[in-house]
Design an enzyme around this catalytic site. Structure first.
Site, PDB file in Angstrom:
ATOM      1  N   CYS A   1     -12.050  15.550  -0.856  1.00  0.00           N
ATOM      2  CA  CYS A   1     -11.038  14.612  -1.346  1.00  0.00           C
ATOM      3  C   CYS A   1     -10.088  15.410  -2.235  1.00  0.00           C
ATOM      4  CB  CYS A   1     -11.689  13.440  -2.084  1.00  0.00           C
ATOM      5  SG  CYS A   1     -12.667  13.937  -3.516  1.00  0.00           S
TER       6      CYS A   1
ATOM      7  N   GLY B   1      -0.293   5.585 -18.899  1.00  0.00           N
ATOM      8  CA  GLY B   1       0.574   4.529 -18.420  1.00  0.00           C
ATOM      9  C   GLY B   1       0.803   3.428 -19.433  1.00  0.00           C
TER      10      GLY B   1
ATOM     11  N   LYS C   1      -1.419  15.614 -23.441  1.00  0.00           N
ATOM     12  CA  LYS C   1      -0.629  14.386 -23.542  1.00  0.00           C
ATOM     13  C   LYS C   1      -0.370  13.998 -24.991  1.00  0.00           C
ATOM     14  CE  LYS C   1      -1.817  12.264 -19.108  1.00  0.00           C
ATOM     15  NZ  LYS C   1      -2.439  11.128 -18.405  1.00  0.00           N
TER      16      LYS C   1
ATOM     17  N   CYS D   1      -6.520   4.760 -10.572  1.00  0.00           N
ATOM     18  CA  CYS D   1      -5.113   4.766 -10.152  1.00  0.00           C
ATOM     19  C   CYS D   1      -4.842   5.801  -9.069  1.00  0.00           C
ATOM     20  CB  CYS D   1      -4.213   5.028 -11.365  1.00  0.00           C
ATOM     21  SG  CYS D   1      -4.138   3.640 -12.517  1.00  0.00           S
TER      22      CYS D   1
ATOM     23  N   SER E   1       2.036  13.828 -11.285  1.00  0.00           N
ATOM     24  CA  SER E   1       1.786  12.470 -10.791  1.00  0.00           C
ATOM     25  C   SER E   1       1.818  11.441 -11.911  1.00  0.00           C
ATOM     26  CB  SER E   1       0.434  12.418 -10.072  1.00  0.00           C
ATOM     27  OG  SER E   1      -0.622  12.746 -10.968  1.00  0.00           O
ATOM     28  N   ASN E   2       1.762  11.868 -13.171  1.00  0.00           N
ATOM     29  CA  ASN E   2       1.834  10.934 -14.302  1.00  0.00           C
ATOM     30  C   ASN E   2       3.251  10.416 -14.527  1.00  0.00           C
ATOM     31  OD1 ASN E   2      -0.352  13.122 -16.212  1.00  0.00           O
ATOM     32  ND2 ASN E   2      -0.905  11.485 -14.795  1.00  0.00           N
ATOM     33  N   LEU E   3       4.253  11.208 -14.165  1.00  0.00           N
ATOM     34  CA  LEU E   3       5.622  10.941 -14.588  1.00  0.00           C
ATOM     35  C   LEU E   3       6.220   9.687 -13.950  1.00  0.00           C
ATOM     36  CD1 LEU E   3       6.964  14.608 -14.552  1.00  0.00           C
ATOM     37  CD2 LEU E   3       5.956  13.328 -16.457  1.00  0.00           C
TER      38      LEU E   3
ATOM     39  N   ASN F   1     -10.906   3.612 -18.217  1.00  0.00           N
ATOM     40  CA  ASN F   1     -12.280   3.551 -17.735  1.00  0.00           C
ATOM     41  C   ASN F   1     -13.038   2.461 -18.486  1.00  0.00           C
ATOM     42  OD1 ASN F   1     -14.068   4.952 -20.013  1.00  0.00           O
ATOM     43  ND2 ASN F   1     -12.153   6.103 -19.822  1.00  0.00           N
TER      44      ASN F   1
END
Length: 403
Positions: free
Chosen positions: A358, A58, A103, A205, A86-88, A148
């Site tokens: 989860c 991000g 990445k 996030c 989900s990164n986009l 982190n």
């Protein structure tokens, strides 16, 4: 944290300028050349500079994009992750077609689409105590967009030990922060936040969410700080923490000074321990009582599955028959919250084994740990290893041990 003085620190330019710019470069960066105090010399300094960007997510996305567009000489990008859908929403350097790619590879391709001549080095891995000092020493400035605490403090300590300027940014939900740390010219991260927080003390996030456009706000500010440092212009955020709140549109600045009582960083021993805990987080969580997908499918009708994700995550997918109880509710209410949910379910007649899940297994392992001291005798509480991601990756037929 001690009170800050009124004088805002400045630093000389970090690098000597290259001898000249080509005609193509003069045309490309012409809008910089007319800036008062920047001009052709500032552009020549940018072209001579090398930066290390920690993270291609991000914050790294706008940092890399804007520094590449500005004419930086060389960029090293370090990240150990791959692009996910989900990164986009916020990591604008990546495209839909990059899903599944490292990445760093996707980011390097984006840089070269923008400027084919720019020197890009990629490191598909993490910043570690073993490589940090060498990497910091080999670059003029470092921009930390890590997600982190262990890496953030490792960056600070490596910056102190090597004397390398560090630009730091962080985002969470609707808020962002930016500061600049230049050893010998002002306070460092540990003067502002002395102790390394526990790895799970703040939701990430994936759990807490983040407004995508906020990454552009904070990342652009970080890139601006790097340019100011390299060229020796303006007043960097040394001894100042820029805070932005997207929902209110408010920006504020916290002033802070070096803490005279803070122990100086002399080695990476403390942060090495923190990095070990962080990198082994998954292994540590797996020591909780777990069940894998194959076994859960075989006993699915005989256990109660509890989903501790958020509401919106269940809109994407859910294990059939699972009971929804967000992790926050378990943190607040403990075993009583689970008992209350059980009393409303159709399976509350007699004690039944419970499997908590989860997305990937991290939050469910926390839930098992939180509840382990309250479980009634005869009832077994387990975490689904790999979470619903593993559930969806393993087809029913192949997961069934009878097949």
């Amino acid at each position: 944290m001690s009170a800050a003085s009124n004088a805002l620190p400045t630093v000389p330019p970090l690098v000597e300028p290259v001898e000249s710019l080509s005609r193509a470069e003069l045309e490309r960066y012409s809008r910089h050349l007319g800036l008062p105090g920047f001009g052709i010399e500032g552009q020549r300094r940018l072209r001579a500079a090398s930066v290390l960007v920690i993270g291609a997510g991000g914050l790294g996305s706008p940092v890399i994009n804007y520094l590449a567009a500005a004419g930086i000489g060389s960029i090293t990008i370090i990240d150990d992750d791959v692009v996910e859908a989900s990164n986009l929403q916020r990591q604008i350097i990546h495209r839909d077609a990059d899903a599944g790619r490292p990445k760093v590879t996707s980011a390097a391709d984006a840089v070269h689409r923008l400027d084919p001549s720019l020197a890009v080095r990629t490191i598909e891995g993490r910043l570690t105590p073993e490589n940090a000092l060498e990497l910091f020493t080999g670059h003029d400035v470092v921009l930390d967009g890590a997600d982190n605490f262990a890496t953030r403090y490792l960056s600070n300590d490596a910056a102190e030990l090597t004397g390398t300027p560090l630009v730091w940014g962080t985002i969470f939900r609707f808020a962002g922060q930016v500061s600049t740390f230049v050893p010998g010219h002002g306070p460092m991260l540990r003067d502002l936040f002395p102790d390394i927080p526990e790895p799970d003390s703040v939701p990430n996030c994936a759990e807490g969410g983040v407004l995508g456009v906020l990454c552009g706000t904070v990342g652009s500010a970080m890139a601006t700080e790097a340019i100011k440092l390299i060229c020796g212009i303006g007043t960097p955020f040394i001894g100042r923490l820029l805070r932005c709140e997207a929902l209110t549109g408010e920006y504020s600045t916290l002033r802070f000074s070096p803490d005279p009582d803070r122990p100086q960083v002399t080695d990476l021993a403390e942060v090495t321990a923190a990095c070990t805990v962080d990198s082994n987080a998954g292994a540590a969580e797996s020591t909780a009582d777990e069940i894998d997908v194959a076994e859960l499918r075989s006993v699915h009708d005989d256990v109660l599955v509890v989903d501790v994700r958020e509401d919106w995550e269940r809109e994407l997918s859910a294990i059939p028959g699972s009971l929804h109880l967000p992790l926050g509710s378990l943190r607040d209410g403990g075993w009583q919250a689970l008992e209350s949910a059980l009393s409303d379910s159709d399976r509350a007649g007699s004690p039944i084994d419970i499997v908590i899940h989860c997305k990937s297994g991290a939050r469910s392992a926390q839930a098992v740990e939180m509840l382990s001291g309250s479980v009634p005798p005869g009832l077994r509480l387990r975490s689904l290893a790999g979470g619903i991601d593993a559930w969806e990756d393993v087809p029913r037929a192949s997961a069934d041990p009878r097949n």
